[in-house]
Design a protein around this motif. Structure first.
Motif, PDB file in Angstrom:
ATOM      1  N   GLU A  27       0.842  -1.194   0.000  1.00 49.13           N
ATOM      2  CA  GLU A  27       0.000   0.000   0.000  1.00 49.13           C
ATOM      3  C   GLU A  27       0.878   1.246   0.000  1.00 49.13           C
ATOM      4  N   TYR A  28       0.225   2.405   0.050  1.00 47.23           N
ATOM      5  CA  TYR A  28       0.958   3.657  -0.088  1.00 47.23           C
ATOM      6  C   TYR A  28       1.901   3.920   1.072  1.00 47.23           C
ATOM      7  N   GLU A  29       1.593   3.414   2.242  1.00 46.04           N
ATOM      8  CA  GLU A  29       2.493   3.594   3.372  1.00 46.04           C
ATOM      9  C   GLU A  29       3.835   2.934   3.099  1.00 46.04           C
ATOM     10  N   PHE A  30       3.804   1.783   2.454  1.00 45.42           N
ATOM     11  CA  PHE A  30       5.048   1.092   2.083  1.00 45.42           C
ATOM     12  C   PHE A  30       5.832   1.937   1.087  1.00 45.42           C
ATOM     13  N   LEU A  31       5.137   2.534   0.138  1.00 46.16           N
ATOM     14  CA  LEU A  31       5.826   3.364  -0.855  1.00 46.16           C
ATOM     15  C   LEU A  31       6.443   4.603  -0.219  1.00 46.16           C
ATOM     16  N   ARG A  32       5.745   5.157   0.772  1.00 46.41           N
ATOM     17  CA  ARG A  32       6.292   6.329   1.447  1.00 46.41           C
ATOM     18  C   ARG A  32       7.576   5.976   2.195  1.00 46.41           C
ATOM     19  N   ILE A  33       7.569   4.831   2.878  1.00 44.28           N
ATOM     20  CA  ILE A  33       8.768   4.386   3.587  1.00 44.28           C
ATOM     21  C   ILE A  33       9.887   4.086   2.594  1.00 44.28           C
ATOM     22  N   LEU A  34       9.495   3.540   1.452  1.00 45.82           N
ATOM     23  CA  LEU A  34      10.483   3.241   0.427  1.00 45.82           C
ATOM     24  C   LEU A  34      11.186   4.511  -0.055  1.00 45.82           C
ATOM     25  N   GLU A  35      10.422   5.624  -0.148  1.00 39.62           N
ATOM     26  CA  GLU A  35      11.041   6.889  -0.545  1.00 39.62           C
ATOM     27  C   GLU A  35      12.048   7.357   0.492  1.00 39.62           C
ATOM     28  N   ASP A  36      11.750   7.117   1.746  1.00 36.54           N
ATOM     29  CA  ASP A  36      12.700   7.484   2.800  1.00 36.54           C
ATOM     30  C   ASP A  36      13.975   6.647   2.713  1.00 36.54           C
ATOM     31  N   ILE A  37      13.807   5.359   2.412  1.00 33.11           N
ATOM     32  CA  ILE A  37      14.991   4.491   2.299  1.00 33.11           C
ATOM     33  C   ILE A  37      15.871   4.943   1.149  1.00 33.11           C
ATOM     34  N   ARG A  38      15.242   5.271   0.030  1.00 35.21           N
ATOM     35  CA  ARG A  38      16.014   5.684  -1.132  1.00 35.21           C
ATOM     36  C   ARG A  38      16.657   7.053  -0.937  1.00 35.21           C
ATOM     37  N   GLY A  39      16.106   7.835  -0.019  1.00 31.75           N
ATOM     38  CA  GLY A  39      16.775   9.083   0.312  1.00 31.75           C
ATOM     39  C   GLY A  39      18.115   8.840   0.976  1.00 31.75           C
ATOM     40  N   LYS A  40      18.238   7.712   1.679  1.00 33.28           N
ATOM     41  CA  LYS A  40      19.504   7.361   2.321  1.00 33.28           C
ATOM     42  C   LYS A  40      20.358   6.458   1.432  1.00 33.28           C
ATOM     43  N   LYS A  41      19.671   5.567   0.675  1.00 36.37           N
ATOM     44  CA  LYS A  41      20.367   4.625  -0.189  1.00 36.37           C
ATOM     45  C   LYS A  41      19.831   4.772  -1.608  1.00 36.37           C
TER      46      LYS A  41
ATOM     47  N   LYS B  65      15.780  16.081  14.255  1.00 32.49           N
ATOM     48  CA  LYS B  65      16.656  16.902  13.431  1.00 32.49           C
ATOM     49  C   LYS B  65      17.110  16.150  12.176  1.00 32.49           C
ATOM     50  N   GLU B  66      17.259  14.848  12.311  1.00 27.23           N
ATOM     51  CA  GLU B  66      17.736  14.068  11.171  1.00 27.23           C
ATOM     52  C   GLU B  66      16.609  13.625  10.244  1.00 27.23           C
ATOM     53  N   GLU B  67      15.351  13.844  10.635  1.00 24.17           N
ATOM     54  CA  GLU B  67      14.214  13.384   9.853  1.00 24.17           C
ATOM     55  C   GLU B  67      13.214  14.515   9.717  1.00 24.17           C
ATOM     56  N   ASP B  68      13.625  15.618   9.131  1.00 25.44           N
ATOM     57  CA  ASP B  68      12.773  16.803   9.022  1.00 25.44           C
ATOM     58  C   ASP B  68      11.586  16.593   8.108  1.00 25.44           C
TER      59      ASP B  68
END
Length: 597
Positions: free
Chosen positions: A461-475, A583-586
């Motif tokens: 679902e979309y919550e998974f996609l949102r978390i995926l965007e956060d992961i790709r922001g780091k990796k 601070k690290e997750e604005d």
């Protein structure tokens, strides 16, 4: 000499079809010929002669000689020649047949061309014209060099008429002699590559006898390092021959015998060979119909062989008993890097034993266990093995009947595992909640080294996609495969929950049935003005007023319902401290958690 004799000396067989004569006709005239009037151009009468422009046709007429007469009809000439031939039979036998030239009517342009080709008495022009003609013909001829040397791609099959055998190569000659002794046709592909370091003969239709011939000549080969004879159905007899060859030849480091129907008997021969061979580093035995009867021998190989680095036993018929035997052997092995047991029937107790062996193994880097029917019990054992494993880089648990609870346990293991890089859990019933749990664990773990997450055919679902965007922001190089995207989850807790799409909706505030989602951090700054005491809490009225001040669109009915629900759960006030990002997750979206009534 009479005129008749001179005419006979000038006759030539112009109608002969000998290729040599055709070639000679293009050569310069010889010393014994008249350079001024070549034989082909001498007139046979004082009248007009046929030339190329007249397009004369030739018909064979057996005559002895032709008397030249002016203004006589052609039929009269032929009659006189026949009469004269009857009077001189001896002379006729010594003469060759000549061609009678029949003329066809010519057009005006052709007549002019014929006139130009007439030979003048002063001579010289005819020879020049012939030289010019030859020059015009050959100046347009292009000579190309054609490479007729056969290339490797030209040999599509082994059905060549001639076997390319080098008589000076003793290895090739020995192979041909072995084939003759066994009554076999030598395989030309093998002959051409017999001295290579890498020989690939997949799906060549070898059979047991051909495998035996190859084994006899390869047992003393010191050049070969990689041999692939997969898909040849060499049976147990061919497996025995290859095993005996590998017992004597330690120079081969990689051997592939997949899909050869070796059976249990062939498996015993291979295990016996692996007990003595010290050169093999990789062996592929997939798809050979091994059963539980040979599992004990393979377990001994895993325990005792100190040289093998990769072992492929996939697509066989190992069951629970095999898993129980192989599990402790895997735990005792300290040299294997890659183990493939996918597409077997380990299941339940066998799966638990294999998982326990993986947990004890301190060397294994890649483990493939897909499609073995592990179930929740085997999945839980695997999750426990992953907890603190220090060497495993890739694990494949695809299609093992794993559920959401297994996904949650694996997610918990990922929070402590800082080595694993590739996790494959596709084609399992882990639900969208399990997918979110895995993604969350990867996102929140600072030490996680996961580079690829395979959730093929698992709906998200979309919550998974949102978390995926956060992961790709780091990796940025993070890879993920998943199933269809739903607007809401597919668990019991998701029934009746409104689906959201955070990538399409731009509202700063999203009001759900049970809680509020804040997507705009400007609201936090406004709420702080309604909190002079700095307690990070406001009344429901102040919260609504802050939204009005922010001038954002919202559904008042839903907002009031959600606000009073939250205020009731929090002693009449709304705590907005959860809205404040770290601070690290604005850029993260914060949720107000629900509390028990």
């Amino acid at each position: 000499m009479s005129d008749t004799d001179r005419n006979m000396d000038n006759l030539t067989p112009t109608s002969q079809s000998d290729p040599k004569s055709d070639v000679d006709s293009l050569k310069p005239p010889s010393a014994g010929q008249d350079d001024t009037n070549p034989p082909s151009s001498r007139p046979t009468s004082q009248g007009r002669i046929p030339t190329l422009g007249g397009r004369a046709t030739l018909s064979r007429t057996p005559v002895s000689m032709l008397e030249q007469q002016q203004d006589e009809d052609e039929s009269v000439l032929i009659t006189e020649v026949k009469d004269q031939a009857e009077e001189e039979p001896e002379r006729e036998r010594n003469l060759l047949p000549v061609a009678e030239i029949e003329e066809r009517p010519t057009e005006e342009g052709e007549e002019e061309e014929e006139e130009e080709l007439k030979i003048s008495d002063d001579g010289g022009s005819r020879e020049d014209e012939e030289e010019a003609f030859e020059g015009d013909v050959f100046q347009h001829v292009t000579i190309e060099t054609v490479d007729v040397e056969p290339k490797e791609e030209d040999f599509d099959t082994d059905l060549e008429e001639e076997l390319p055998v080098d008589e000076e190569d003793p290895v090739k000659c020995e192979y041909v002699k072995i084939c003759d002794r066994l009554g076999l046709v030598p395989i030309s592909y093998f002959v051409r590559h017999i001295n290579d370091r890498d020989i690939a003969m997949k799906y060549h239709g070898l059979g047991p006898s051909e495998a035996k011939a190859m084994a006899l000549v390869l047992k003393d080969n010191i050049n070969l390092e990689k041999l692939d004879i997969s898909g040849n159905w060499i049976d147990s007899e061919g497996g025995y021959a290859m095993s005996r060859m590998l017992e004597e030849n330690d120079y081969i480091t990689e051997m592939a015998m997949a899909d050869n129907k070796l059976g249990n008997e062939g498996g015993l021969h291979v295990c016996r060979m692996l007990g003595t061979n010290a050169g093999l580093r990789r062996i592929d035995l997939a798809g050979n119909m091994f059963e539980d009867r040979v599992a004990e021998q393979f377990a001994e190989v895993l325990e005792n062989n100190k040289y093998l680095r990769e072992l492929d036993l996939s697509r066989n018929k190992f069951g629970q008993l095999s898993g129980c035997l192989l599990g402790p052997a895997i735990g005792a092995n300290d040299t294997l890097d890659v183990l493939d047991l996918s597409w077997n029937h380990l299941r339940q107790q066998g799966a638990i034993a294999v998982a326990a062996g993986i947990k004890e193994n301190c060397r294994l880097k890649i483990c493939r266990l897909a499609w073995n029917g592990f179930g929740p019990e085997g999945g839980a054992a695997l999750a426990e093995a992953l907890g603190n494993h220090e060497s495993l880089l890739e694990i494949d648990m695809t299609g093992n009947r794993l559920n959401q609870d297994t996904a949650l346990k694996v997610a918990k293991a990922l929070s402590t595992n800082d080595v694993l890089r590739i996790l494959r859990m596709g084609n399992n019933l882990i639900t969208s909640a399990g997918a979110i749990a895995l993604a969350t664990a990867i996102n929140q773990s600072e030490s996680s080294e996961i580079e690829e997450l395979d959730l093929t055919d698992v709906p998200v679902e979309y919550e998974f996609l949102r978390i995926l965007e956060d992961i790709r922001g780091k990796k940025p190089t993070f890879k993920v495969s998943h199933g269809p995207v739903m607007r809401a989850g597919n668990t019991l807790d998701d029934l009746g929950k409104k689906g959201i799409d955070p990538f399409k909706k731009k509202e700063p505030v999203i009001i759900l049935k049970e809680h509020i989602v804040v997507n705009d951090m400007r609201l936090v700054d406004i709420l702080k003005r309604y909190d002079p005491d700095g307690l990070l809490s406001v009344s429901p009225e102040d919260f609504v007023a802050a939204l009005d001040e922010l001038a954002v669109p919202y559904n008042r009915v839903q907002l009031e319902e959600a606000v009073h629900k939250l205020a009731k759960d929090q002693s009449g006030r709304i705590y907005f401290g959860d809205f404040i990002p770290d601070k690290e997750e604005d850029k993260k979206v914060k949720h107000i958690p629900e509390s028990e009534p």
